[in-house]
Write a protein that holds these residues in place. Structure first.
Motif, PDB file in Angstrom:
ATOM      1  N   THR A 243       0.853  -1.188   0.000  1.00 39.91           N
ATOM      2  CA  THR A 243       0.000   0.000   0.000  1.00 39.91           C
ATOM      3  C   THR A 243       0.888   1.237   0.000  1.00 39.91           C
ATOM      4  OG1 THR A 243      -1.899   1.038   1.096  1.00 39.91           O
ATOM      5  CG2 THR A 243      -0.153   0.181   2.523  1.00 39.91           C
ATOM      6  N   ARG A 244       0.295   2.404   0.012  1.00 39.11           N
ATOM      7  CA  ARG A 244       1.077   3.642   0.017  1.00 39.11           C
ATOM      8  C   ARG A 244       0.582   4.567   1.122  1.00 39.11           C
ATOM      9  NH1 ARG A 244      -1.484   3.869  -5.470  1.00 39.11           N
ATOM     10  NH2 ARG A 244      -3.493   4.914  -5.190  1.00 39.11           N
ATOM     11  N   GLY A 245       1.527   5.269   1.725  1.00 39.33           N
ATOM     12  CA  GLY A 245       1.190   6.264   2.732  1.00 39.33           C
ATOM     13  C   GLY A 245       0.582   5.711   4.001  1.00 39.33           C
ATOM     14  N   LEU A 246       0.903   4.455   4.338  1.00 36.94           N
ATOM     15  CA  LEU A 246       0.247   3.841   5.490  1.00 36.94           C
ATOM     16  C   LEU A 246       0.531   4.599   6.779  1.00 36.94           C
ATOM     17  CD1 LEU A 246      -1.492   1.461   6.474  1.00 36.94           C
ATOM     18  CD2 LEU A 246       0.627   0.214   6.927  1.00 36.94           C
ATOM     19  N   HIS A 247       1.755   5.116   6.935  1.00 36.94           N
ATOM     20  CA  HIS A 247       2.077   5.843   8.164  1.00 36.94           C
ATOM     21  C   HIS A 247       1.250   7.125   8.280  1.00 36.94           C
ATOM     22  CE1 HIS A 247       4.625   7.325   4.956  1.00 36.94           C
ATOM     23  NE2 HIS A 247       4.977   8.373   5.658  1.00 36.94           N
ATOM     24  N   HIS A 248       0.896   7.716   7.146  1.00 39.06           N
ATOM     25  CA  HIS A 248       0.038   8.902   7.194  1.00 39.06           C
ATOM     26  C   HIS A 248      -1.396   8.523   7.577  1.00 39.06           C
ATOM     27  CE1 HIS A 248       3.292  11.275   5.717  1.00 39.06           C
ATOM     28  NE2 HIS A 248       3.258  10.795   4.486  1.00 39.06           N
ATOM     29  N   HIS A 249      -1.878   7.403   7.047  1.00 36.91           N
ATOM     30  CA  HIS A 249      -3.208   6.931   7.444  1.00 36.91           C
ATOM     31  C   HIS A 249      -3.230   6.610   8.941  1.00 36.91           C
ATOM     32  CE1 HIS A 249      -5.131   6.671   3.501  1.00 36.91           C
ATOM     33  NE2 HIS A 249      -3.999   6.196   3.020  1.00 36.91           N
TER      34      HIS A 249
END
Length: 265
Positions: free
Chosen positions: A44-50
């Motif tokens: 996935t992408r940007g998981l830390h932002h989610h």
């Protein structure tokens, strides 16, 4: 593939931290916070932002606690490592308290283009928190569908562009990538952040502005979301004239692809 809903009972539950329930449980309660991201074959992408966006909302509502982090880690472990999924974590009101839950959903159909239309009104009650307004925003999109639009563009009372019902908006003009100024209340978009960070890293000027629809006349508009990634707006119904520069969207999608990471270490 079908949807599965798991309610978090807490890491100390002796017979397991999860309880599977029917997703249409009428006692589910109002959504207080939610977040979704697309997972394709375990990446996935940007998981830390989610993570930061969702747990930040939970902390603001419930106070600081370690249990939401335990929930998050356990939720990631339940998402299949193969296939195309669009999981959603939620905090819902239940009785006198609130409950965390995970919806493991197959990814619905996606597209690379979208027709947009101006929303007839702004239904948002909590515009900076993802979750409480999701149902009213879905109804907003339904209102513009008879005009051939797939997304509704929300404007301020003084007609500045804010965001799509389920998306963030950025646009190109004269080689500059424009985004909506943070002073306008909206959901902090993970996909937008990935795109603008990548653009900045490549030396593209990214400019935060407050703009009216007429200011987008002759611009290329991107409709960004965790589900679709990057859709190019091919038309704004009864709105500004939009253009599409060949190859530009492919560049943006390459930025998103480069941000893909394994869901679990």
């Amino acid at each position: 593939m079908s949807e599965a809903l798991q309610v978090w009972r807490g890491s100390s539950a002796t017979d397991g931290p999860w309880q599977p329930v029917d997703w249409c449980d009428p006692h589910a309660g109002a959504v207080l916070a939610a977040d979704s991201w697309r997972v394709v074959d375990g990446a996935t992408r940007g998981l830390h932002h989610h993570h930061d966006r969702f747990l930040g909302s939970v902390a603001a509502l419930l106070g600081e606690a370690t249990e939401p982090q335990a929930f998050w880690s356990a939720a990631l472990a339940l998402i299949p490592s193969e296939g195309d999924w669009f999981p959603r974590v939620e905090l819902r009101a239940r009785g006198e308290g609130a409950q965390l839950s995970l919806r493991v959903r197959p990814t619905p159909p996606t597209s690379t283009e979208a027709v947009v239309a101006t929303a007839p009104h702004d239904p948002r009650i909590q515009p900076r928190i993802k979750g409480p307004d999701l149902e009213s925003l879905q109804r907003l999109r339904t209102l513009v569908q008879p005009h051939g639009a797939q997304e509704a563009i929300i404007l301020t009372p003084t007609a500045e562009v804010v965001e799509g019902a389920y998306s963030s908006l950025v646009w190109w003009r004269d080689g500059v990538l424009h985004r909506v100024d943070d002073a306008l209340p909206r959901i902090p978009s993970v996909t937008e952040r990935i795109v603008t960070d990548a653009a900045t890293a490549e030396g593209v000027e990214v400019r935060a502005v407050q703009a009216h629809p007429r200011d987008l006349d002759g611009a290329e508009l991107w409709v960004l979301s965790a589900l679709h990634g990057l859709r190019v707006a091919t038309e704004w119904v009864q709105g500004p004239r939009l253009v599409v520069e060949p190859g530009r969207a492919e560049r943006g999608r390459a930025w998103l692809d480069a941000a893909r990471r394994p869901l679990l270490p």
